[in-house]
Scaffold this motif. Sequence first.
Motif, PDB file in Angstrom:
ATOM      1  N   SER A 167       5.806  -5.890   0.948  1.00  0.00           N
ATOM      2  CA  SER A 167       5.345  -4.586   1.403  1.00  0.00           C
ATOM      3  C   SER A 167       4.164  -4.184   0.533  1.00  0.00           C
ATOM      4  N   VAL A 168       2.959  -4.261   1.111  1.00  0.00           N
ATOM      5  CA  VAL A 168       1.732  -4.025   0.358  1.00  0.00           C
ATOM      6  C   VAL A 168       1.072  -2.757   0.894  1.00  0.00           C
ATOM      7  N   THR A 169       0.881  -1.770   0.023  1.00  0.00           N
ATOM      8  CA  THR A 169       0.214  -0.527   0.416  1.00  0.00           C
ATOM      9  C   THR A 169      -1.268  -0.552   0.076  1.00  0.00           C
ATOM     10  N   ASN A 170      -1.708  -1.575  -0.592  1.00  0.00           N
ATOM     11  CA  ASN A 170      -3.118  -1.708  -0.935  1.00  0.00           C
ATOM     12  C   ASN A 170      -3.847  -2.354   0.251  1.00  0.00           C
ATOM     13  N   HIS A 171      -4.707  -1.594   0.916  1.00  0.00           N
ATOM     14  CA  HIS A 171      -5.378  -2.081   2.123  1.00  0.00           C
ATOM     15  C   HIS A 171      -6.445  -3.127   1.825  1.00  0.00           C
ATOM     16  N   GLU A 172      -6.842  -3.278   0.563  1.00  0.00           N
ATOM     17  CA  GLU A 172      -7.850  -4.275   0.246  1.00  0.00           C
ATOM     18  C   GLU A 172      -7.355  -5.700   0.494  1.00  0.00           C
ATOM     19  N   VAL A 173      -6.047  -5.889   0.450  1.00  0.00           N
ATOM     20  CA  VAL A 173      -5.498  -7.228   0.688  1.00  0.00           C
ATOM     21  C   VAL A 173      -5.798  -7.686   2.107  1.00  0.00           C
ATOM     22  N   PHE A 174      -5.890  -6.760   3.047  1.00  0.00           N
ATOM     23  CA  PHE A 174      -6.098  -7.108   4.451  1.00  0.00           C
ATOM     24  C   PHE A 174      -7.577  -7.136   4.842  1.00  0.00           C
ATOM     25  N   HIS A 175      -8.471  -6.687   3.939  1.00  0.00           N
ATOM     26  CA  HIS A 175      -9.888  -6.586   4.286  1.00  0.00           C
ATOM     27  C   HIS A 175     -10.773  -7.455   3.384  1.00  0.00           C
ATOM     28  N   ARG A 176     -10.494  -7.504   2.094  1.00  0.00           N
ATOM     29  CA  ARG A 176     -11.370  -8.208   1.152  1.00  0.00           C
ATOM     30  C   ARG A 176     -10.811  -9.589   0.831  1.00  0.00           C
ATOM     31  N   PRO A 177     -11.628 -10.628   0.980  1.00  0.00           N
ATOM     32  CA  PRO A 177     -11.163 -11.990   0.634  1.00  0.00           C
ATOM     33  C   PRO A 177     -10.828 -12.139  -0.851  1.00  0.00           C
ATOM     34  N   GLU A 178     -11.542 -11.397  -1.714  1.00  0.00           N
ATOM     35  CA  GLU A 178     -11.240 -11.498  -3.146  1.00  0.00           C
ATOM     36  C   GLU A 178      -9.841 -10.978  -3.459  1.00  0.00           C
ATOM     37  N   ALA A 179      -9.445  -9.871  -2.798  1.00  0.00           N
ATOM     38  CA  ALA A 179      -8.107  -9.328  -3.021  1.00  0.00           C
ATOM     39  C   ALA A 179      -7.038 -10.261  -2.463  1.00  0.00           C
ATOM     40  N   GLN A 180      -7.329 -10.901  -1.332  1.00  0.00           N
ATOM     41  CA  GLN A 180      -6.376 -11.865  -0.787  1.00  0.00           C
ATOM     42  C   GLN A 180      -6.207 -13.069  -1.712  1.00  0.00           C
ATOM     43  N   ALA A 181      -7.297 -13.533  -2.297  1.00  0.00           N
ATOM     44  CA  ALA A 181      -7.216 -14.699  -3.188  1.00  0.00           C
ATOM     45  C   ALA A 181      -6.383 -14.384  -4.424  1.00  0.00           C
ATOM     46  N   SER A 182      -6.582 -13.203  -5.007  1.00  0.00           N
ATOM     47  CA  SER A 182      -5.784 -12.826  -6.180  1.00  0.00           C
ATOM     48  C   SER A 182      -4.322 -12.595  -5.812  1.00  0.00           C
TER      49      SER A 182
END
Length: 201
Positions: free
Chosen positions: A16-31
Amino acid sequence: MHIKTTKCNRFCLVASVTNHEVFHRPEAQASFEALFRSFDPEVQFQYFKSFQRVRISFSDALAAAEARLRLHKTDFNGKEMKLYFAQSVHIGSPRLEPPKPDKQFLISPPASPPVGWEQSQDATPVINYDLLCAISKLGPGDKYELHTATPTTPSVVVHVCEDERGDSSAPDDSDQDDKPRPPRPKIIQTRRPDYAPGVEQ
């Protein structure tokens, strides 16, 4: 009756992720993915943006359990992340069952009647004995009104025709041969009611 059962998938976690950057930014997804690849290099991710969920599939159940134990309720980019084991819900049998045959014969005409079907008996015909009695009592020249006239429809009247040989009491043949036959009565047409154009329907 269908039975609802729930099974826990030990190889899959739901984050359950409330940080929307995970779904938009590739850098956040990689981390984000790097946190779980340290437990299992073959881990796979499925992102569900509308639900703010990430499905994480592991190849080893022990790696999934260790990842949940260490990363549950931890901080990720300033937001708390929660991890749960995925659950699969099974309702009834895993195979599609045919419908119950209770009223299946109503879907289409069957080849034979259903069990318990019985043919209905024909109803007794309705005979209006009052009308027959009234007509039988009529004599030559009498009339019987079947339908009363209305402002828009004529009346229906039954006229009894006289006997072509004179008397309706059926005399002997010798008497009838001596008497001349009277002319046939002329059929009088029923008069149509007067049309009133001012009458509103």
